[in-house]
Structures are given as C-alpha cells and as structure tokens.
Enzyme design. Structure first.
Site, PDB file in Angstrom:
ATOM      1  CG  ASP A  38       1.098   7.450   5.034  1.00 49.18           C
ATOM      2  OD1 ASP A  38       0.892   8.316   5.761  1.00 49.18           O
ATOM      3  OD2 ASP A  38       0.272   7.040   4.215  1.00 49.18           O
ATOM      4  CE  LYS A  57      -0.039   4.373   6.358  1.00 52.13           C
ATOM      5  NZ  LYS A  57      -0.932   3.722   5.427  1.00 52.13           N
ATOM      6  CG  ASP A  90       2.701   6.020   0.805  1.00 47.89           C
ATOM      7  OD1 ASP A  90       2.349   5.392  -0.065  1.00 47.89           O
ATOM      8  OD2 ASP A  90       2.231   6.718   1.443  1.00 47.89           O
ATOM      9  CG  ASP A  93      -3.366   6.372   6.318  1.00 47.31           C
ATOM     10  OD1 ASP A  93      -2.231   6.310   5.995  1.00 47.31           O
ATOM     11  OD2 ASP A  93      -3.576   5.159   6.636  1.00 47.31           O
ATOM     12  CD  GLU A 122      -0.574   9.962   2.771  1.00 48.33           C
ATOM     13  OE1 GLU A 122       0.098   9.048   2.083  1.00 48.33           O
ATOM     14  OE2 GLU A 122      -1.446   9.363   3.294  1.00 48.33           O
ATOM     15  NE  ARG A 163      -7.375   9.400  -1.444  1.00 43.69           N
ATOM     16  CZ  ARG A 163      -8.198   8.318  -1.211  1.00 43.69           C
ATOM     17  NH1 ARG A 163      -9.254   8.517  -1.321  1.00 43.69           N
ATOM     18  NH2 ARG A 163      -7.796   6.953  -0.906  1.00 43.69           N
TER      19      ARG A 163
END
Length: 432
Positions: A203, A210, A221, A280, A282, A284
């Site tokens: 991620d 990030k 992640d 970010d 993502e 969900r």
C-alpha cells in the site's frame, strides 16, 4: 552450542539482581516463574535470550507444558527464522496442538513478513488456497475444499469493482480468492461462517501517497487475509466440521497512469455508489466486494479482518486487535474465546450515527468521513456496513492493530505476530 532452558518456581539468586527473570549456569539457563509471573513472562524471557544472540535451545524439565512451550516459541521467533528449538516431550494431544499452532502461526507470520515482490495479490490468493487445501486433506480428506481465484479483467467483468479499481494501477493484477471448506460433502449444506480478509499486498497510499516512514512496513497490509487463512487452517486442525467460506480481497495500491484517483465514483453490485476522497482508504473498497459475496450466503456469522485504520492503532497501539460490531452476543463470544486463548482484543464504538458521517455530494457514500471526526476506525466500520445486508447482527469487524510491529517489544520481535489466530479458530468451533 545448544543452550538448555529450564523453568523454576524458585527466585533467582540475588547475584542476578532483584527479582531477576533469567539466570545462567554454564550452558544452562533458568527462567524463574515465581507466583506472580505469567506466560507472558516466559515469552519475555525468550525474547531476552534471542536479543543476547542465543539461537539454538533445548527445553528441559517437567515444568514445560503446552502453554509454556508456546509462550517461549512466540518470544523466540524472529522473521529471519534463524533459530532452533528442541521441545521437551508432551502428551500426544498437546504435542499435536503445539505443532499446529506453530505451523499455522508460522504461515501467518512468514507470509506477512515476506516482501511484496514475492507476495503479489495472485501469489497471496494461491498460497492461501494451497495452505487450506493441505490442512483439509490432512484432517478431513480429499474433496473438502474447492476454490476459485478471480483475477485481471475478469474482476471487472464480474462486477468486483472495488478490488479492480484499487488494483488496476499495478503491473501485478488484483485477485480475489473464493474458497469453500465443506467437510460434510453435501453441496446444499448451509454456510456456517464467512471470513473476509483484506489482502493489500503493498500500500503506497496511491495518489494520497504515504510518506516513506509510513510506507516501509506496508507489505504487511495483507495481515487480515493472512490471519483469517491461518485461523481457518488452525480451526480445521482442531476439528472444524462446519462449512466455512473464505474470501480474500487482494490488490496492490500503487501510483500509475492507470491507478484510481480522488473524485472517482465506484459503483458496487449491491447498487451502492462510493466517492473516492482518499486513495489511501483503499482497504474498505476491496473488502466491500467480499462482504457483498459473504452477505449472500446467509451464514450464521460474518467476520472480516483488516489492517484497516491508523485510528485503531492510535486507540490500542500494537497490543490489541480492535473489534467493532453491533452484535453484543457475538462480541461476548469473541471475548470469551480470546480469554481462553490468552490473546488481546479491545472493543471500539460502532453506532448508527457513524453511518451518517460518510455522506457524499456525488455518490451514496464516501470512502472517508465527511465530517471532522477522529473516529476513523468507527467510520471505516460504518462504510463496510453498507455492504453487509444485516449489519446489526452476526457481523464482526476486526481492525487488526496487533498484526505487525515496526519495532520490537519485550515480548515480540520486529515483524508479524500472528495474534488472533487461536481466538478466531476457537470462535469458529465454539459458536453454535
């Protein structure tokens, strides 16, 4: 040289310091477990020994039982796996239990610790399917597992738009594992539980990128997907006879000319539309696809696991998994299982008003809160609830705050922990 390790209920000699946990004599170490000390102290002692460069040990003496041996293993483990432990003899059942804890726990920890160059979305789905198939063959026999991995454009064609949109920016194609563990052999057997795991194998944050110090551990992640796979495998080893379906929603969230962007609208198969306000957020988006499938099964319970929010980690640190649910009875069952297994979980709030805090002017909902609130874990659960048909009952959302440690602690090495595996397996076996 192999260091021999024994347990003692006697305090250490004063020469080792007041209330010393460990003492040494020649090639032998004693862990002093006095009246007020617990299994956690054994784990701390194992971590101390590893930190001193000891990597080859033999547990000796009659005081080593199943739980003591497991606690030592948890603390002695490191991501490089450059260690050896010879366990003392245990009762046959306890020895088998210890072996499966190690096998399933190591699966979780290793697959999380491996780099994203190795664990791509399709590789994660494939390894999970192979692991569960092997467990089922060992304990049930052939034919108990069937699965399908959906990847590439097939995801888009079949309407798995969340996984597709998040993963389409990467050269490594997104994938979804749909696995059916059905030990009954009856194709009409009702589904007892559906497990839905977030499998973001790396991620970057996407266009909401990030900073480096937040990205350097993002191979982890996919911890929710790994945890659920290991837990199902462990439940099978403990004698699971109920039908369980596993959905792993796997993708890499990267930046490219093909990547999804802020302001995009994603339309899901249940007709819910979502405005992307933060790429970010993502996890969900991919979980929504799995939860739609899970809801269609009319299962006794749905459990999703995800390293979903920084807000949960702010609330409980790396020390607990966060639990969000409106089903008090199911939460009570989870915490009973957690107490039996000596694993830490903590409940965070999730109420109806949180569902009103993710509104959008352009779609049905947004993928982040539309009001100024620090309750990010609660609004994330609220988002997921729009994809669970009966979200008020039979659904547990677990924000896996304790999955991975960027820094070591007195009990854990740097990297994945495997916390929660025994609890979730216990829950699958104990809920009627």
């Amino acid at each position: 040289m192999t260091m021999k390790i024994q347990l003692s209920s006697q305090p250490a000699s004063a020469v080792w310091g007041e209330k010393a946990l460990i003492s040494f004599q020649n090639d032998q170490t004693t862990i002093h477990i006095t009246e007020k000390r617990t299994l956690n102290d054994i784990q701390k002692a194992a971590r101390k020994l590893r930190n001193q460069g000891i990597d080859d040990v033999e547990l000796i003496g009659e005081e080593w039982g199943l739980e003591q041996s497991w606690a030592f293993y948890q603390g002695f483990y490191t991501a490089k796996q450059n260690f050896a432990i010879e366990f003392t003899s245990l009762e046959e059942d306890d020895e088998a239990e210890l072996y499966e804890r190690i096998r399933c726990g190591d699966f979780i920890r290793e697959i999380i610790n491996l780099p994203s160059e190795v664990i791509t979305p399709t590789e994660l789905a494939s390894r999970a399917a192979t692991f569960i198939s092997e467990q089922a063959e060992n304990y049930v026999g052939q034919g108990a597992v069937s699965y399908h991995i959906i990847s590439r454009e097939e995801l888009k064609e079949r309407g798995y738009n969340g996984i597709w949109e998040v993963g389409k920016g990467s050269h490594n194609s997104p994938a979804m594992l749909q696995l059916d563990f059905n030990p009954t052999g009856n194709p009409d057997e009702p589904v007892f539980a559906c497990l839905v795991g977030k499998g973001i194998t790396f991620d970057s944050g996407g266009y909401s990128i990030k900073p480096s110090n937040s990205m350097d551990s993002m191979r982890s992640d996919m911890g929710g997907a790994a945890l659920l796979t290991g837990a199902l495998g462990f439940a099978i080893a403990r004698g699971l006879t109920k039908r369980v379906k596993l959905y792993l929603c796997c993708a890499e969230n990267l930046v490219s000319s093909k990547a999804f962007k802020l302001g995009d609208i994603i339309k899901y198969r249940n007709e819910v539309s979502v405005e992307v306000l933060n790429t970010d957020a993502e996890g969900r988006l991919v979980l929504a696809d799995g939860l739609i499938d899970a809801s269609a099964q009319n299962a006794r319970m749905i459990i999703d696991c995800a390293t979903l929010t920084g807000a949960a980690k702010v609330a409980v640190g790396n020390d607990y998994h966060s639990v969000l649910s409106m089903d008090d009875q199911l939460v009570t069952a989870l915490f009973a299982a957690a107490k039996e297994e000596n694993e830490p979980f903590w409940r965070l709030p999730f109420e109806e008003f949180h569902r009103e805090q993710i509104s959008s002017s352009f779609a049905d909902i947004a993928n982040t809160a539309s009001v100024n609130t620090p309750a990010g874990a609660s609004t994330a659960a609220a988002f997921l609830s729009y994809f669970v048909e009966n979200y008020q009952q039979n659904w547990l959302h677990i924000d896996c705050s304790a999955t991975f440690r960027k820094a070591g602690s007195p009990m854990w090495a740097v990297g994945a922990t495997g916390i929660g595996m025994k609890t979730l397996a216990n829950l699958l076996l104990s809920v009627a």
